[in-house]
Design an enzyme around this catalytic site. Structure first.
Site, PDB file in Angstrom:
ATOM      1  N   GLY A 255      54.134  13.536 130.688  1.00 26.59           N
ATOM      2  CA  GLY A 255      53.155  12.642 131.287  1.00 26.59           C
ATOM      3  C   GLY A 255      53.291  11.179 130.885  1.00 26.59           C
TER       4      GLY A 255
ATOM      5  N   GLY B 282      47.035   3.359 129.108  1.00 29.00           N
ATOM      6  CA  GLY B 282      46.110   4.364 128.603  1.00 29.00           C
ATOM      7  C   GLY B 282      44.687   3.994 128.983  1.00 29.00           C
TER       8      GLY B 282
ATOM      9  N   LYS C  13      47.679  -4.865 138.843  1.00 28.29           N
ATOM     10  CA  LYS C  13      48.733  -5.885 138.710  1.00 28.29           C
ATOM     11  C   LYS C  13      49.474  -6.107 140.021  1.00 28.29           C
ATOM     12  CE  LYS C  13      49.281  -2.684 136.105  1.00 28.29           C
ATOM     13  NZ  LYS C  13      49.416  -1.711 135.036  1.00 28.29           N
TER      14      LYS C  13
ATOM     15  N   ILE D 140      45.849  -5.497 125.480  1.00 29.81           N
ATOM     16  CA  ILE D 140      46.150  -6.732 124.740  1.00 29.81           C
ATOM     17  C   ILE D 140      45.548  -7.917 125.486  1.00 29.81           C
ATOM     18  CG2 ILE D 140      47.972  -8.118 123.693  1.00 29.81           C
ATOM     19  CD1 ILE D 140      49.888  -5.770 124.159  1.00 29.81           C
TER      20      ILE D 140
ATOM     21  N   LYS E  55      53.716  -7.980 136.261  1.00 31.83           N
ATOM     22  CA  LYS E  55      53.014  -8.564 135.115  1.00 31.83           C
ATOM     23  C   LYS E  55      53.612  -9.919 134.751  1.00 31.83           C
ATOM     24  CE  LYS E  55      52.080  -3.910 133.352  1.00 31.83           C
ATOM     25  NZ  LYS E  55      52.669  -2.836 132.496  1.00 31.83           N
TER      26      LYS E  55
ATOM     27  N   THR F 172      41.762   7.788 135.643  1.00 27.14           N
ATOM     28  CA  THR F 172      41.658   7.763 134.177  1.00 27.14           C
ATOM     29  C   THR F 172      41.060   6.442 133.693  1.00 27.14           C
ATOM     30  OG1 THR F 172      43.954   7.058 134.022  1.00 27.14           O
ATOM     31  CG2 THR F 172      43.533   9.391 133.710  1.00 27.14           C
ATOM     32  N   VAL F 173      41.480   5.322 134.304  1.00 29.40           N
ATOM     33  CA  VAL F 173      40.935   4.035 133.847  1.00 29.40           C
ATOM     34  C   VAL F 173      39.453   3.914 134.205  1.00 29.40           C
ATOM     35  CG1 VAL F 173      41.056   1.526 134.080  1.00 29.40           C
ATOM     36  CG2 VAL F 173      43.161   2.865 133.901  1.00 29.40           C
TER      37      VAL F 173
ATOM     38  N   SER G 190      37.231   6.254 134.737  1.00 34.23           N
ATOM     39  CA  SER G 190      36.423   7.121 133.870  1.00 34.23           C
ATOM     40  C   SER G 190      36.347   6.539 132.466  1.00 34.23           C
ATOM     41  CB  SER G 190      37.033   8.527 133.802  1.00 34.23           C
ATOM     42  OG  SER G 190      37.243   9.041 135.100  1.00 34.23           O
TER      43      SER G 190
ATOM     44  N   GLU H  16      55.775   8.666 135.406  1.00 34.30           N
ATOM     45  CA  GLU H  16      55.282   9.202 136.673  1.00 34.30           C
ATOM     46  C   GLU H  16      56.323  10.136 137.294  1.00 34.30           C
ATOM     47  OE1 GLU H  16      52.386   7.969 138.241  1.00 34.30           O
ATOM     48  OE2 GLU H  16      51.960   6.295 136.887  1.00 34.30           O
TER      49      GLU H  16
END
Lengths: 435, 435
Positions: free
Chosen positions: A189, A308, A107, A138, A207, A14-15, A17, A192
């Site tokens: 969703g 996201g 991360k 952010i 993080k 997803t990232v 794409s 996980e």
């Protein structure tokens, strides 16, 4: 217009794409801000045939990430393969050794191998950037390392895991219990299938260790993050916290305890009680937020989407634009060799108020046992709430808030009570953040 | 260690003294992050003898800022003289023409002359930086121009004036009226003796025009910011807003209306109603906060101290550190010549909900007149609150919230009612921000 910056993308989930979509959608704007076009030279992923909602036919395809990193026409490799070791790490080492810049959202890899990769990147004279690894969209790494660069940072803390924050704020809104909300989040969703990394605080700890290294100029110590997740937080805790003027949030917090020769690195991820007038108390849903306190700037808050594809791609491409503009400073704001090797602090030396939730049998004498243990350990009680009615298991919730004092005293009280038949279960201790 | 970056400070008020104190206090840290020491070569101010709480004897003194800017041993001039024109502007032009970088906290000068200075700095190949000009210690210019660089920014808005926010949130907490709280704020030094620039929204408009240029890549149009201050907000408005689920904040907002050929720059500073579940509703006291909404990152919030010597110095020195590291990109994120000259948008085309407060005489028929005017103008009323009792002037407060609709319809309703004896004073219209 000058030469484009040529990038190669490894990993098209997803990232990945999202990065393709962003670079295509905002191409003109990016070229104006970067002073040159960003060109995707080649892509690589496990399955070439999968429909990712973006047209990849215009980009060269490499089956092998080693071949991708070896291409002579690539300036920067964008690693979105994932995982702390294995193919992601091999690709990162490869790319840097081959003189390519590296941008990653990984991360886990940075928390475990960031120091090695930063040193390698400096030696090779290339950029290593990972804005997307912390708090998604952010720009908090830039905010800390550049925006707050003039300050000695005293403390950095925040809400670093969107899944946990979604679960806690949904428990708060609905009164439902942890397992129930988690199951829903998985169905939708937001969590996980195996949620361990998120709900046990490991993702937040990754993080936090990265933020701490940048904020304090210390060597990464992911291994030393004291970590507890949210799975033991009950709906009753949230209810008690609210009655006392707090909400419950999973907070990652880092600071320096002591000074100079005796300075120690404090890093902890735990559920905390946050006063309702604190900015973090209003961070709901999957949002992330980071607070940094500096000796001149005071308190600074960054808040936004922590995950996201869009927000993460936004951070990845911001890093790429920085590289296109010639930025290739050290990954942790100062050269890896200058980062201080600092021993972990013991949280027992910390002073603050705690919330302690006891689950106790519904019989006389329990309160006397618990308060005696607190007295003997030197813990001063500020308030105590006992819910009137036993729950479905015939147990009663007892919530205690302590006056500020050493955390070690609370630990000692818990030790005294360990195994006592006045407890129906292991107490849950949560620290309270000052307003 | 490499050569130091030599700076000259012009103006030693609270911010200027704060910069000296910061550079001295955090010298070692700054040198590590900047990769070279920052050295104050010379200072200049009106009065050499004044006690500023910092020891200036170790720095060269220049009585004349022109001499300061002309020194061969100075790389960067830090302008903290203040004022949009006059000595500050002369110094800025001088310094840039002489090949020095320029750092300033001067929002008025940048709002009025930023484009000219940016073009001059580009031509001279020097840096022009003004992080401290917007939102004090919050690195929002860096956040927008670099952190959010991959995004088309759809809207930028926020709380840009700490004095107004202090007054409004104190009115909210205490129920006291504007004039009363302002007088107190002046006594305590939170508001200037002449508070016009702050309370009439001009200071916020300066900052908004700078943010808009950076966010949208447009030429500065401070002259086109539609501006209204907070002096007409009554305690009763705050009470009505609270009853409806809102707080009142002075918001600066900018965006692009329309697309391509018909795109217009919308810039407005006005008191707004902010829903209590919006992050800006919890920004209290002198704090500033800026929200930027991008097409990939979603909503990003920056919050912190908007004024004060420490936070402002933090932003000034962050700019100096960037310059020390070699950063001298265009001041508005893209070359001045590429910034688009965009005509101002008319706010009448905007669609949204409004709050309208009427002050009316306490007699029959008033409500009928007002609602008829709203109907005739095509304004649909969502709620209407009439306070039961007349105030000390025998007048009644009537608060109306409209359904979303064109703002021009509300303006038309006000036109119809203009001069009506059903009004005891000019109505106050405030826009409502969506959650």
């Amino acid at each position: 217009m000058v030469e484009p910056l040529n990038i190669a993308l490894a990993g098209l989930g997803t990232v990945g794409s999202g990065v393709v979509r962003l670079i295509e959608t905002n191409a003109e704007l990016i070229a104006r801000r970067a002073r040159r076009p960003i060109r995707i030279a080649a892509v690589s992923a496990r399955d070439r045939t999968k429909d990712r909602g973006v047209d990849l036919s215009r980009y060269d395809w490499e089956d092998d990430t080693a071949a991708l990193a070896a291409r002579a026409d690539v300036d920067v490799v964008v690693e979105m393969v994932g995982g702390s070791d294995g193919p992601a790490l091999a690709l990162a080492r490869n790319a840097i050794a081959g003189g390519k810049g590296l941008v990653t959202a990984n991360k886990a890899m940075i928390a475990h191998h960031g120091l090695e990769l930063a040193a390698a990147a400096e030696a090779a004279g290339v950029a290593l950037k990972f804005e997307a690894a912390v708090a998604g969209g952010i720009p908090v790494i830039k905010g800390l390392s550049e925006g707050a660069a003039a300050n000695a940072i005293e403390r950095v803390y925040g809400i670093l895991n969107g899944t946990c924050n979604y679960i806690l704020s949904t428990m708060e809104d609905t009164g439902r219990d942890f397992a129930d909300v988690l199951a829903d989040a998985q169905r939708m969703g937001y969590a996980e299938a195996d949620p361990t990394f998120d709900i046990e605080g490991i993702d937040a700890a990754h993080k936090l260790s990265i933020l701490a290294a940048i904020a304090f100029g210390t060597r990464l110590r992911f291994d030393a993050v004291e970590t507890m997740g949210i799975s033991r937080v009950k709906a009753a805790d949230i209810e008690q916290a609210r009655a006392l003027g707090y909400v419950i949030r999973l907070i990652g917090m880092a600071g320096i305890d002591g000074t100079n020769g005796s300075a120690r690195l404090f890093q902890r991820v735990r559920p905390h009680l946050v006063p309702i007038d604190h900015p973090l108390a209003h961070v709901d849903g999957a949002t992330n937020a980071v607070v940094a306190e500096g000796n001149f700037m005071g308190r600074l808050l960054f808040q936004g989407a922590g995950a996201g594809d869009g927000p993460t791609a936004s951070a990845v491409v911001a890093d790429i634009i920085d590289i296109a503009k010639g930025e290739k400073g050290p990954a942790f704001a100062m050269p890896a060799a200058e980062l201080e090797a600092m021993e972990p602090a013991s949280s027992g030396h910390r002073v603050g108020s705690s919330y302690i939730r006891f689950t106790v049998p519904d019989r006389p004498g329990v309160l006397a046992d618990i308060t005696a243990a607190m007295r003997d350990a030197g813990v001063s009680i500020e308030s105590l709430i006992q819910k009137g009615d036993p729950d479905q298991d015939g147990e009663v919730i007892l919530a205690v808030v302590t006056h500020p004092g050493p955390e070690s005293a609370v630990t000692e009280a818990m030790r005294i009570l360990d195994g006592s038949d006045s407890l129906a279960g292991r107490p849950l201790v949560m620290q309270i953040i000052g307003a």
